[in-house]
Design a protein around this motif. Sequence first.
Motif, PDB file in Angstrom:
ATOM      1  N   THR A 157       0.832  -1.442  -0.052  1.00 49.38           N
ATOM      2  CA  THR A 157      -0.261   0.254  -0.083  1.00 49.38           C
ATOM      3  C   THR A 157       0.529   1.482   0.250  1.00 49.38           C
ATOM      4  N   LYS A 158       2.450   1.091   0.444  1.00 43.97           N
ATOM      5  CA  LYS A 158       2.960   2.031   0.667  1.00 43.97           C
ATOM      6  C   LYS A 158       4.313   1.692   0.585  1.00 43.97           C
ATOM      7  N   TRP A 186       5.039  -1.582   2.929  1.00 42.93           N
ATOM      8  CA  TRP A 186       3.877  -1.668   4.164  1.00 42.93           C
ATOM      9  C   TRP A 186       2.887  -2.605   3.634  1.00 42.93           C
ATOM     10  N   LEU A 242      -1.545  -4.501   3.590  1.00 38.29           N
ATOM     11  CA  LEU A 242      -2.093  -5.095   4.553  1.00 38.29           C
ATOM     12  C   LEU A 242      -1.775  -6.568   4.714  1.00 38.29           C
ATOM     13  N   GLU A 283      -8.119  -6.592   7.156  1.00 35.68           N
ATOM     14  CA  GLU A 283      -7.657  -4.826   7.611  1.00 35.68           C
ATOM     15  C   GLU A 283      -7.392  -4.052   6.597  1.00 35.68           C
ATOM     16  N   THR A 284      -7.586  -2.455   7.110  1.00 37.48           N
ATOM     17  CA  THR A 284      -7.878  -2.069   6.982  1.00 37.48           C
ATOM     18  C   THR A 284      -6.381  -0.202   6.777  1.00 37.48           C
ATOM     19  N   GLN A 285      -5.340  -0.566   7.814  1.00 34.63           N
ATOM     20  CA  GLN A 285      -4.302   0.090   7.448  1.00 34.63           C
ATOM     21  C   GLN A 285      -3.046  -1.169   7.368  1.00 34.63           C
ATOM     22  N   ALA A 286      -2.433  -1.068   6.864  1.00 28.22           N
ATOM     23  CA  ALA A 286      -0.492  -1.894   6.987  1.00 28.22           C
ATOM     24  C   ALA A 286      -0.606  -1.754   7.551  1.00 28.22           C
ATOM     25  N   SER A 287      -0.396  -2.710   8.442  1.00 31.15           N
ATOM     26  CA  SER A 287       0.116  -3.118   9.481  1.00 31.15           C
ATOM     27  C   SER A 287       1.292  -4.646   9.109  1.00 31.15           C
ATOM     28  N   LYS A 304       4.737  -5.225   7.998  1.00 30.70           N
ATOM     29  CA  LYS A 304       5.658  -4.453   7.037  1.00 30.70           C
ATOM     30  C   LYS A 304       7.158  -5.575   6.431  1.00 30.70           C
TER      31      LYS A 304
END
Length: 225
Positions: A31-32, A39, A41, A47-51, A53
């Motif tokens: 996602t980024k 990063w 998902l 999940e909606t926010q990438a955690s 790494k």
Amino acid sequence: MKKERTIKLTCERARAFPIEKALAKLGHFPTKESDKEAWFLSPFRSETQASFKVSKKLNRWYDHGIGKGGNVIDLICLVNKTSVRETLEWLQNGQNSFSFQQPLFKEDKQDKIEIKYVKELSHFALGEYVMKRGISILTARKLCKEVHYRFKDKMYFALGLANSSGGWELRNKYYKNSSSPKDVTHLQNGNSRLIVTEGMFDMMSLMEWDQKLMEANDLLILNSL
């Protein structure tokens, strides 16, 4: 003992397999990202926010949601719920850039790419990919399409070049593949001059340099044949 040493050596080589490429094979894309990290998902949950790494320098991953990390073998074992041996086979299968000195496994010939649908190139990730290769979106659209396909029950998308037998050359940032049948791409425009290149990006580079190249010449892309 010899067999154990061989498997140990294979594991050492497998750990060098890029985690980003393994995730792409599983259908997960960042996602980024930056030059040092990417990063995602989490592949373990919704999940909606990438955690999740990935360190590009260390080729290691860490999931902040579960507090767990490791190398590429650890990741594939957890995601696919497979043994180390099965994971080594999964990493080897279909990867030209990763090979064993003495293959321990046989490639599954039943695994085939299934093209689901084709559309005009529009996905931002593919647009970013071609631009980083020095190709404009307008030039890429003249030659290629956005291809969505299924492989081993997973969906993927890629920049696609149709060959002369109905197969596709498939490229994205993480993966290089092709669907059957394998063939050259011959674009006949009724011109007396033929431009020949090895791959699609070679041809698009020429097209970027000369915007009238396609109209003024017949084109032949060998597609590594």
